[in-house]
Write a protein that holds these residues in place. Structure first.
Motif, PDB file in Angstrom:
ATOM      1  N   SER A  52      -2.644   5.382  15.816  1.00 25.33           N
ATOM      2  CA  SER A  52      -4.069   5.663  15.997  1.00 25.33           C
ATOM      3  C   SER A  52      -4.887   4.562  15.312  1.00 25.33           C
ATOM      4  CB  SER A  52      -4.412   7.010  15.360  1.00 25.33           C
ATOM      5  OG  SER A  52      -5.800   7.092  15.114  1.00 25.33           O
ATOM      6  N   PRO A  53      -6.034   4.179  15.925  1.00 24.01           N
ATOM      7  CA  PRO A  53      -6.907   3.201  15.240  1.00 24.01           C
ATOM      8  C   PRO A  53      -7.455   3.764  13.918  1.00 24.01           C
ATOM      9  CG  PRO A  53      -7.951   4.069  17.241  1.00 24.01           C
ATOM     10  CD  PRO A  53      -6.537   4.567  17.245  1.00 24.01           C
ATOM     11  N   ASP A  54      -7.391   5.074  13.755  1.00 21.46           N
ATOM     12  CA  ASP A  54      -7.891   5.695  12.520  1.00 21.46           C
ATOM     13  C   ASP A  54      -6.839   5.748  11.420  1.00 21.46           C
ATOM     14  OD1 ASP A  54     -10.399   6.212  13.558  1.00 21.46           O
ATOM     15  OD2 ASP A  54      -9.766   8.126  14.416  1.00 21.46           O
ATOM     16  N   ARG A  55      -5.641   5.269  11.708  1.00 20.18           N
ATOM     17  CA  ARG A  55      -4.578   5.350  10.701  1.00 20.18           C
ATOM     18  C   ARG A  55      -4.753   4.248   9.651  1.00 20.18           C
ATOM     19  NH1 ARG A  55       0.764   7.198   9.637  1.00 20.18           N
ATOM     20  NH2 ARG A  55       0.708   8.613  11.402  1.00 20.18           N
ATOM     21  N   VAL A  56      -4.613   4.609   8.390  1.00 19.51           N
ATOM     22  CA  VAL A  56      -4.573   3.583   7.336  1.00 19.51           C
ATOM     23  C   VAL A  56      -3.206   3.645   6.675  1.00 19.51           C
ATOM     24  CG1 VAL A  56      -7.035   3.396   6.807  1.00 19.51           C
ATOM     25  CG2 VAL A  56      -5.692   5.154   5.679  1.00 19.51           C
ATOM     26  N   GLU A  57      -2.696   2.485   6.336  1.00 22.64           N
ATOM     27  CA  GLU A  57      -1.389   2.461   5.671  1.00 22.64           C
ATOM     28  C   GLU A  57      -1.612   2.847   4.216  1.00 22.64           C
ATOM     29  OE1 GLU A  57       1.211   2.315   7.359  1.00 22.64           O
ATOM     30  OE2 GLU A  57       0.229   1.663   9.212  1.00 22.64           O
ATOM     31  N   ILE A  58      -0.839   3.771   3.764  1.00 24.41           N
ATOM     32  CA  ILE A  58      -0.971   4.219   2.387  1.00 24.41           C
ATOM     33  C   ILE A  58       0.129   3.493   1.608  1.00 24.41           C
ATOM     34  CG2 ILE A  58       0.413   6.317   2.657  1.00 24.41           C
ATOM     35  CD1 ILE A  58      -1.984   7.721   1.182  1.00 24.41           C
ATOM     36  N   ASN A  59      -0.254   2.855   0.502  1.00 27.84           N
ATOM     37  CA  ASN A  59       0.678   1.966  -0.192  1.00 27.84           C
ATOM     38  C   ASN A  59       1.905   2.672  -0.737  1.00 27.84           C
ATOM     39  OD1 ASN A  59      -0.949  -0.180   0.237  1.00 27.84           O
ATOM     40  ND2 ASN A  59      -2.089   0.091  -1.678  1.00 27.84           N
ATOM     41  N   ASP A  60       1.667   3.831  -1.293  1.00 31.99           N
ATOM     42  CA  ASP A  60       2.749   4.492  -1.990  1.00 31.99           C
ATOM     43  C   ASP A  60       3.128   5.766  -1.246  1.00 31.99           C
ATOM     44  OD1 ASP A  60       4.403   5.842  -3.726  1.00 31.99           O
ATOM     45  OD2 ASP A  60       3.346   5.121  -5.493  1.00 31.99           O
ATOM     46  N   ALA A  61       4.315   5.743  -0.642  1.00 30.34           N
ATOM     47  CA  ALA A  61       4.740   6.869   0.200  1.00 30.34           C
ATOM     48  C   ALA A  61       4.849   8.167  -0.594  1.00 30.34           C
ATOM     49  CB  ALA A  61       6.083   6.553   0.840  1.00 30.34           C
ATOM     50  N   ARG A  62       4.883   8.076  -1.921  1.00 31.45           N
ATOM     51  CA  ARG A  62       5.002   9.298  -2.714  1.00 31.45           C
ATOM     52  C   ARG A  62       3.788  10.212  -2.554  1.00 31.45           C
ATOM     53  NH1 ARG A  62       6.600   7.044  -8.442  1.00 31.45           N
ATOM     54  NH2 ARG A  62       5.054   5.551  -7.741  1.00 31.45           N
ATOM     55  N   TYR A  63       2.616   9.599  -2.287  1.00 32.51           N
ATOM     56  CA  TYR A  63       1.434  10.446  -2.109  1.00 32.51           C
ATOM     57  C   TYR A  63       1.602  11.359  -0.911  1.00 32.51           C
ATOM     58  CZ  TYR A  63      -0.555   7.082  -5.268  1.00 32.51           C
ATOM     59  OH  TYR A  63      -0.773   6.286  -6.336  1.00 32.51           O
ATOM     60  N   LEU A  64       2.361  10.854   0.069  1.00 30.11           N
ATOM     61  CA  LEU A  64       2.545  11.634   1.281  1.00 30.11           C
ATOM     62  C   LEU A  64       3.494  12.799   1.057  1.00 30.11           C
ATOM     63  CD1 LEU A  64       2.739   8.808   3.939  1.00 30.11           C
ATOM     64  CD2 LEU A  64       0.759  10.077   3.142  1.00 30.11           C
TER      65      LEU A  64
ATOM     66  N   LEU B 282      -4.672  13.940   3.489  1.00 25.82           N
ATOM     67  CA  LEU B 282      -5.396  13.275   4.580  1.00 25.82           C
ATOM     68  C   LEU B 282      -5.429  11.769   4.386  1.00 25.82           C
ATOM     69  CD1 LEU B 282      -8.700  14.984   5.732  1.00 25.82           C
ATOM     70  CD2 LEU B 282      -6.524  14.843   6.917  1.00 25.82           C
ATOM     71  N   GLY B 283      -4.635  11.281   3.452  1.00 25.93           N
ATOM     72  CA  GLY B 283      -4.684   9.867   3.086  1.00 25.93           C
ATOM     73  C   GLY B 283      -4.383   8.886   4.213  1.00 25.93           C
ATOM     74  N   ILE B 284      -3.692   9.344   5.276  1.00 30.26           N
ATOM     75  CA  ILE B 284      -3.399   8.402   6.367  1.00 30.26           C
ATOM     76  C   ILE B 284      -4.573   8.242   7.325  1.00 30.26           C
ATOM     77  CG2 ILE B 284      -0.877   8.723   6.367  1.00 30.26           C
ATOM     78  CD1 ILE B 284      -1.339  10.591   8.844  1.00 30.26           C
ATOM     79  N   LEU B 285      -5.605   9.048   7.129  1.00 30.33           N
ATOM     80  CA  LEU B 285      -6.771   8.976   8.015  1.00 30.33           C
ATOM     81  C   LEU B 285      -7.839   8.115   7.338  1.00 30.33           C
ATOM     82  CD1 LEU B 285      -7.739  10.285  10.696  1.00 30.33           C
ATOM     83  CD2 LEU B 285      -8.670  12.161   9.347  1.00 30.33           C
ATOM     84  N   SER B 286      -8.425   7.163   8.096  1.00 32.30           N
ATOM     85  CA  SER B 286      -9.440   6.291   7.491  1.00 32.30           C
ATOM     86  C   SER B 286     -10.593   7.159   6.973  1.00 32.30           C
ATOM     87  CB  SER B 286      -9.961   5.301   8.527  1.00 32.30           C
ATOM     88  OG  SER B 286     -10.785   5.972   9.450  1.00 32.30           O
ATOM     89  N   TYR B 287     -11.315   6.660   5.983  1.00 36.70           N
ATOM     90  CA  TYR B 287     -12.331   7.520   5.378  1.00 36.70           C
ATOM     91  C   TYR B 287     -13.432   7.929   6.363  1.00 36.70           C
ATOM     92  CZ  TYR B 287     -15.153   9.836   1.909  1.00 36.70           C
ATOM     93  OH  TYR B 287     -15.865  10.786   1.235  1.00 36.70           O
ATOM     94  N   PRO B 288     -13.956   6.978   7.181  1.00 38.99           N
ATOM     95  CA  PRO B 288     -14.962   7.419   8.158  1.00 38.99           C
ATOM     96  C   PRO B 288     -14.424   8.519   9.082  1.00 38.99           C
ATOM     97  CG  PRO B 288     -14.876   5.025   8.059  1.00 38.99           C
ATOM     98  CD  PRO B 288     -13.742   5.530   7.211  1.00 38.99           C
ATOM     99  N   ALA B 289     -13.134   8.412   9.432  1.00 36.86           N
ATOM    100  CA  ALA B 289     -12.548   9.437  10.305  1.00 36.86           C
ATOM    101  C   ALA B 289     -12.371  10.760   9.554  1.00 36.86           C
ATOM    102  CB  ALA B 289     -11.211   8.957  10.864  1.00 36.86           C
ATOM    103  N   GLN B 290     -12.101  10.698   8.264  1.00 39.24           N
ATOM    104  CA  GLN B 290     -12.025  11.940   7.469  1.00 39.24           C
ATOM    105  C   GLN B 290     -13.373  12.657   7.492  1.00 39.24           C
ATOM    106  OE1 GLN B 290     -10.565  11.563   3.406  1.00 39.24           O
ATOM    107  NE2 GLN B 290      -8.962  10.146   4.023  1.00 39.24           N
ATOM    108  N   LEU B 291     -14.439  11.868   7.343  1.00 41.08           N
ATOM    109  CA  LEU B 291     -15.780  12.470   7.310  1.00 41.08           C
ATOM    110  C   LEU B 291     -16.098  13.127   8.660  1.00 41.08           C
ATOM    111  CD1 LEU B 291     -17.721   9.711   5.323  1.00 41.08           C
ATOM    112  CD2 LEU B 291     -16.775  11.854   4.450  1.00 41.08           C
ATOM    113  N   LYS B 292     -15.714  12.447   9.741  1.00 41.93           N
ATOM    114  CA  LYS B 292     -15.934  13.024  11.085  1.00 41.93           C
ATOM    115  C   LYS B 292     -15.086  14.272  11.278  1.00 41.93           C
ATOM    116  CE  LYS B 292     -17.680   9.406  14.037  1.00 41.93           C
ATOM    117  NZ  LYS B 292     -17.094   8.084  13.741  1.00 41.93           N
ATOM    118  N   PHE B 293     -13.835  14.213  10.796  1.00 39.46           N
ATOM    119  CA  PHE B 293     -12.918  15.355  10.910  1.00 39.46           C
ATOM    120  C   PHE B 293     -13.546  16.602  10.277  1.00 39.46           C
ATOM    121  CE2 PHE B 293      -9.611  17.625   8.347  1.00 39.46           C
ATOM    122  CZ  PHE B 293      -8.892  18.208   9.377  1.00 39.46           C
TER     123      PHE B 293
END
Ligand code: SAH
Length: 457
Positions: free
Chosen positions: A70-82, A89-100
């Motif tokens: 998805s164009p809204d996906r952001v790579e999260i540096n540390d897989a442990r957060y996932l 919601l860390g894989i979703l870009s912040y503007p997309a989180q706000l829309k969500f």
């Protein structure tokens, strides 16, 4: 009853396109209209999914391989957060989180046939990381030593973590100082399975404006070995520390804190400010965790109330009086009600310290106290409610209808119960007069907080 055929089986791997995102932030894949929930995939993405759990109505799956992104996906540096619940919601870009978050309220309104109500874009943060002023970190013995970290989602397996991503970095540093001292003095970590061991949780709070730090060591035992040395070590390792408290929790429960506090060093409390008002925070106090956004939330609520110093206001579910005291400056009189007696004591103390003498606080259930005030003839101009996730009791809405305030401001942390309550308010004569305003209090998580303004029809 029609026989339900479940179209997937456990262990099966399938390729599918993600249709939607649930309010918990999980992706939804539909197989013949049968939903499969899959964490860490986003709408529009194609993915290979392994079915991990099957029930009659839905299944759970695990992402095997992402085929399109998805164009809204952001790579999260540390897989442990996932793996943990820190940033679901860390894989979703912040503007997309706000829309969500905006979209979620819109969808719930639509389902309730309230789609004429508008929802404003979510008010976000400039820096949607490192915002939390409070951390509660479990302690466990694993890999040959005491560890601090966060639980893996849906379990009590600890994932050791040093940078907690959404907490004030000064809090993360303090946790490491504490962890190293606990290791140095060989303090035994509590073991949930046996009920033995000493240290359960480390809680740290830091005032956003005051920079005062409180460290709470939650122990399973009355005694904390080497308490003095540990406290001295914290004092030298955490320059901003103002209060070190041992909290005793001997119960075998998921509740983090017990009721018994012993101050090991410094003050029993710390201070911080919200909208220029000073608040005293004790280990057990409820205090909003995102101070920057809380100020925006309260400002939105206060502005919506349209106060000019002549109004009487009720703040139901007032906690330690944060909203009440912020409102008091702009009102003739404020009444706050809250169920936790210690919070009301804090509220009264906070009023005194800030020389606010037009706020009155009572301990009670908001629904009962509202009915009582109504019988006593109290006529508020504005009612503010900020209930927990379960929303409002019907008796409160009925009492509100009878008291007939000109305005009702609803601060909600759960859009599902908000929408239900808006329907009930409509039946006692209140309608929403402005777009619902979501304010993002919990970036990187799916929590949705919003402010609604109602007036009498
Ligand atoms: N307005 C405060 C607190 C909001 S959280 C703030 O912004 O800081 C919701 C509060 O409602 C909590 O303090 C909780 O203890 C309280 N509460 C829960 N159920 C209640 C009830 N039935 N009556 C009154 N207060 C209640």
């Amino acid at each position: 009853m029609a026989k339900i055929t479940v179209p997937v089986h456990k262990g099966e791997v399938l390729t599918a396109t993600v249709a939607d995102l649930t309010y918990e932030g999980n992706g939804v894949v539909k197989v013949d209209n049968y939903p499969v929930f899959v964490p860490y995939v986003l709408p529009g993405e194609q993915a290979e999914i392994k079915i991990t759990k099957v029930t009659a109505k839905f299944a759970w799956g695990e992402l095997q391989q992402l085929l399109t992104k998805s164009p809204d996906r952001v790579e999260i540096n540390d897989a442990r957060y996932l793996k943990t619940g820190i940033a679901p919601l860390g894989i979703l870009s912040y503007p997309a989180q706000l829309k969500f978050k905006q979209h979620q309220i819109e969808e719930l309104l639509k389902k309730a046939h309230l789609d004429e109500l508008k929802v404003a874009p979510t008010m976000g943060m400039d820096q949607p990381y490192h915002y939390r002023n409070k951390a509660q970190v479990p302690v466990k013995y694993m890999r040959g030593q005491l560890q601090t970290g966060f639980y893996k989602r849906g379990s009590h397996d600890l994932v050791p973590i040093e940078d907690f991503y959404i907490q004030d970095p000064k809090i993360d540093q303090a946790i490491l100082v504490v962890r190293d001292l606990l290791r140095k003095y060989n303090i035994r970590a509590y073991d949930e399975r046996t009920g033995r061991g000493c240290i359960r949780t480390v809680m740290v709070r830091r005032g956003y404006y005051s920079h005062e730090i409180m460290v709470v060591l939650v122990t399973n035992t009355k005694q904390l070995p080497h308490a003095e040395e540990i406290a001295a070590g914290i004092v030298s390792g955490v320059p901003e520390v103002k209060s070190i408290v041992q909290n005793v929790n001997t119960k075998r429960t998921n509740k983090l804190l017990g009721l018994e506090n012993h101050t090991l060093w410094g003050s029993d409390t710390i201070h911080d400010q919200l909208l220029g008002i000073d608040f005293t925070i004790s280990p057990l106090s409820f205090y909003q965790v995102n101070p920057q956004q809380t100020e925006k939330l309260y400002q939105t609520a206060i502005a919506a109330a349209g106060l000019d110093g002549t109004q009487t206001v009720i703040d139901a579910y007032c906690g330690i009086g944060t909203i009440s005291l912020a409102v008091a400056k702009h009102a003739k009189k404020v009444y706050g009600v809250e169920i936790v007696p210690a919070a009301i004591e804090d509220a009264k103390q906070n009023a005194k310290v800030n020389q606010i003498d037009n706020a009155e606080f009572v301990v009670g259930k908001a629904e009962e106290q509202m009915a009582k005030w109504q019988k006593e003839g109290l006529k508020p101009d504005v009612l503010i409610v900020d209930p927990p996730r379960k929303g409002l009791d019907e008796t409160l809405i009925d009492a509100a209808g009878k008291m007939a305030p000109a305005k009702i401001i609803y601060v909600s942390c759960n859009p599902a119960t908000l929408v239900r309550d808006l329907q009930r308010f409509a039946s006692v004569g209140y309608h929403v007069v402005k777009p619902i305003q979501p304010v993002d209090q919990f970036p990187q998580t799916p929590h949705v907080e919003s402010v609604v303004v109602m007036e009498r029809a």
